[in-house]
Design a protein around this motif. Sequence first.
Motif, PDB file in Angstrom:
ATOM      1  N   VAL A 258       0.839  -1.204   0.000  1.00  0.00           N
ATOM      2  CA  VAL A 258       0.000   0.000   0.000  1.00  0.00           C
ATOM      3  C   VAL A 258       0.874   1.255   0.000  1.00  0.00           C
ATOM      4  O   VAL A 258       0.599   2.224  -0.718  1.00  0.00           O
ATOM      5  CB  VAL A 258      -0.952   0.003   1.210  1.00  0.00           C
ATOM      6  CG1 VAL A 258      -1.702   1.325   1.290  1.00  0.00           C
ATOM      7  CG2 VAL A 258      -1.943  -1.154   1.114  1.00  0.00           C
ATOM      8  N   LEU A 259       1.944   1.257   0.793  1.00  0.00           N
ATOM      9  CA  LEU A 259       2.826   2.420   0.845  1.00  0.00           C
ATOM     10  C   LEU A 259       3.511   2.658  -0.501  1.00  0.00           C
ATOM     11  O   LEU A 259       3.685   3.812  -0.919  1.00  0.00           O
ATOM     12  CB  LEU A 259       3.885   2.233   1.933  1.00  0.00           C
ATOM     13  CG  LEU A 259       3.398   2.351   3.383  1.00  0.00           C
ATOM     14  CD1 LEU A 259       4.516   1.994   4.348  1.00  0.00           C
ATOM     15  CD2 LEU A 259       2.887   3.752   3.679  1.00  0.00           C
ATOM     16  N   GLU A 260       3.885   1.593  -1.184  1.00  0.00           N
ATOM     17  CA  GLU A 260       4.597   1.744  -2.444  1.00  0.00           C
ATOM     18  C   GLU A 260       3.683   2.142  -3.598  1.00  0.00           C
ATOM     19  O   GLU A 260       4.091   2.897  -4.480  1.00  0.00           O
ATOM     20  CB  GLU A 260       5.316   0.433  -2.805  1.00  0.00           C
ATOM     21  CG  GLU A 260       6.527   0.149  -1.917  1.00  0.00           C
ATOM     22  CD  GLU A 260       7.254  -1.123  -2.333  1.00  0.00           C
ATOM     23  OE1 GLU A 260       6.721  -1.867  -3.186  1.00  0.00           O
ATOM     24  OE2 GLU A 260       8.355  -1.367  -1.798  1.00  0.00           O
ATOM     25  N   HIS A 261       2.437   1.658  -3.589  1.00  0.00           N
ATOM     26  CA  HIS A 261       1.553   1.871  -4.731  1.00  0.00           C
ATOM     27  C   HIS A 261       0.423   2.861  -4.452  1.00  0.00           C
ATOM     28  O   HIS A 261      -0.246   3.305  -5.384  1.00  0.00           O
ATOM     29  CB  HIS A 261       0.957   0.543  -5.193  1.00  0.00           C
ATOM     30  CG  HIS A 261       1.980  -0.431  -5.677  1.00  0.00           C
ATOM     31  ND1 HIS A 261       2.548  -1.387  -4.861  1.00  0.00           N
ATOM     32  CD2 HIS A 261       2.574  -0.587  -6.887  1.00  0.00           C
ATOM     33  CE1 HIS A 261       3.422  -2.094  -5.543  1.00  0.00           C
ATOM     34  NE2 HIS A 261       3.459  -1.637  -6.775  1.00  0.00           N
ATOM     35  N   GLY A 262       0.199   3.203  -3.181  1.00  0.00           N
ATOM     36  CA  GLY A 262      -0.923   4.075  -2.873  1.00  0.00           C
ATOM     37  C   GLY A 262      -2.242   3.331  -2.993  1.00  0.00           C
ATOM     38  O   GLY A 262      -2.279   2.122  -3.247  1.00  0.00           O
ATOM     39  N   LYS A 263      -3.336   4.067  -2.864  1.00  0.00           N
ATOM     40  CA  LYS A 263      -4.659   3.431  -2.939  1.00  0.00           C
ATOM     41  C   LYS A 263      -5.700   4.466  -3.347  1.00  0.00           C
ATOM     42  O   LYS A 263      -5.742   5.567  -2.800  1.00  0.00           O
ATOM     43  CB  LYS A 263      -5.040   2.820  -1.592  1.00  0.00           C
ATOM     44  CG  LYS A 263      -6.343   2.022  -1.616  1.00  0.00           C
ATOM     45  CD  LYS A 263      -6.633   1.428  -0.250  1.00  0.00           C
ATOM     46  CE  LYS A 263      -7.830   0.472  -0.304  1.00  0.00           C
ATOM     47  NZ  LYS A 263      -9.061   1.152  -0.716  1.00  0.00           N
ATOM     48  N   LYS A 264      -6.514   4.103  -4.326  1.00  0.00           N
ATOM     49  CA  LYS A 264      -7.635   4.935  -4.728  1.00  0.00           C
ATOM     50  C   LYS A 264      -8.894   4.240  -4.256  1.00  0.00           C
ATOM     51  O   LYS A 264      -9.421   3.354  -4.932  1.00  0.00           O
ATOM     52  CB  LYS A 264      -7.645   5.129  -6.249  1.00  0.00           C
ATOM     53  CG  LYS A 264      -6.429   5.874  -6.778  1.00  0.00           C
ATOM     54  CD  LYS A 264      -6.463   6.002  -8.290  1.00  0.00           C
ATOM     55  CE  LYS A 264      -5.223   6.711  -8.805  1.00  0.00           C
ATOM     56  NZ  LYS A 264      -5.208   6.799 -10.281  1.00  0.00           N
ATOM     57  N   GLY A 265      -9.352   4.622  -3.087  1.00  0.00           N
ATOM     58  CA  GLY A 265     -10.458   3.916  -2.476  1.00  0.00           C
ATOM     59  C   GLY A 265     -11.771   4.667  -2.567  1.00  0.00           C
ATOM     60  O   GLY A 265     -11.894   5.714  -3.207  1.00  0.00           O
ATOM     61  N   ASN A 266     -12.777   4.109  -1.900  1.00  0.00           N
ATOM     62  CA  ASN A 266     -14.094   4.735  -1.877  1.00  0.00           C
ATOM     63  C   ASN A 266     -14.078   6.029  -1.070  1.00  0.00           C
ATOM     64  O   ASN A 266     -14.904   6.913  -1.274  1.00  0.00           O
ATOM     65  CB  ASN A 266     -15.114   3.761  -1.281  1.00  0.00           C
ATOM     66  CG  ASN A 266     -15.263   2.509  -2.131  1.00  0.00           C
ATOM     67  OD1 ASN A 266     -15.253   2.586  -3.347  1.00  0.00           O
ATOM     68  ND2 ASN A 266     -15.388   1.358  -1.490  1.00  0.00           N
ATOM     69  N   ILE A 267     -13.135   6.125  -0.141  1.00  0.00           N
ATOM     70  CA  ILE A 267     -13.064   7.324   0.709  1.00  0.00           C
ATOM     71  C   ILE A 267     -12.320   8.438  -0.007  1.00  0.00           C
ATOM     72  O   ILE A 267     -12.739   9.593  -0.027  1.00  0.00           O
ATOM     73  CB  ILE A 267     -12.369   6.983   2.044  1.00  0.00           C
ATOM     74  CG1 ILE A 267     -13.187   5.946   2.813  1.00  0.00           C
ATOM     75  CG2 ILE A 267     -12.179   8.240   2.894  1.00  0.00           C
ATOM     76  CD1 ILE A 267     -12.527   5.466   4.085  1.00  0.00           C
TER      77      ILE A 267
END
Length: 299
Positions: A258-267
């Motif tokens: 998660v730290l390396e790729h990030g996250k595009k979530g619902n929030i």
Amino acid sequence: MGWLSDNVNLFSLIAAIVILVLTIFIAGLLIKKMRDSKADGELTDHKWDGIAEFKNNIPIGYAICFLGLIFWGFWYMFVGYPLDSYSQIGDYNQQVDTHNKKFEQKWQNLDNTDLIQMGEGIFLVQCSQCHGIDAEGMDGKAQNLHRWGKEEGIIYTIEHGSSGLGYPIDMPPFEGAISKEDSKAIAVYVMNVLSDKKKNINDVKDSNKRSVLQDEIKKGKQAFDSMCASCHGNDGAGNDGMAADLRKYGTFDFVKNVLEHGKKGNIGEMPSFAYRNFTDTQIKAISAYIGSLQPLSDE
């Protein structure tokens, strides 16, 4: 004058001096020519309001400088800088790499308590702006990390879905499609059987509690095989990258991803922290701190 020890800086200075001298020399010749030359010579056929243009060849000095600049540009890009020589970015990355190796050597044997303390410090500096200093997510602006890596996190994900981790398959919300009892059972199954964080069920001393847990795990496996295995696989490994590997949920590897790729979530969108060059020890510390957070009483 230590910067002159850098070949690229020295070459750039010499090139600038040469260009300046040539510019002054050629400009002087042209100014002298404009001052002394007579209005004679061969004219072009282009005229406007009685004014014609002389047929002038490109100055040899200008042509040489122009071609020389082209050759120098190719040399600069492919031989001198930045592809085959010193660069400030490369030097910075080397210094960061050297520092990180020293950091890893110094702190590689921290116990869990010290890892948690280190992780809290990193979290407050790097993560609290979005997740809040209490890690509760600032009223939904970011993920509430008190539930992450635990059964509560699995239940939340089942109900609200998950997206933006870079997998071909996004998980839709299943709230209403799966009962709360089945969601709880799936969470127990994932955290006690699939995840590398699983605990030994035999460590539960109370035989009644152990029996209840075994029944819950059995029920969770049935629900998982029915509702989740089509994407995550029967072993929870994610079907060769099609979905999240639940064996890594709540572990160092999951946090690192998660730290390396990030996250595009619902929030919202969490950026990649790859630029931050976290060491493995720092990621372990962040993971240990998040793992130490307890789910809130109202969850």
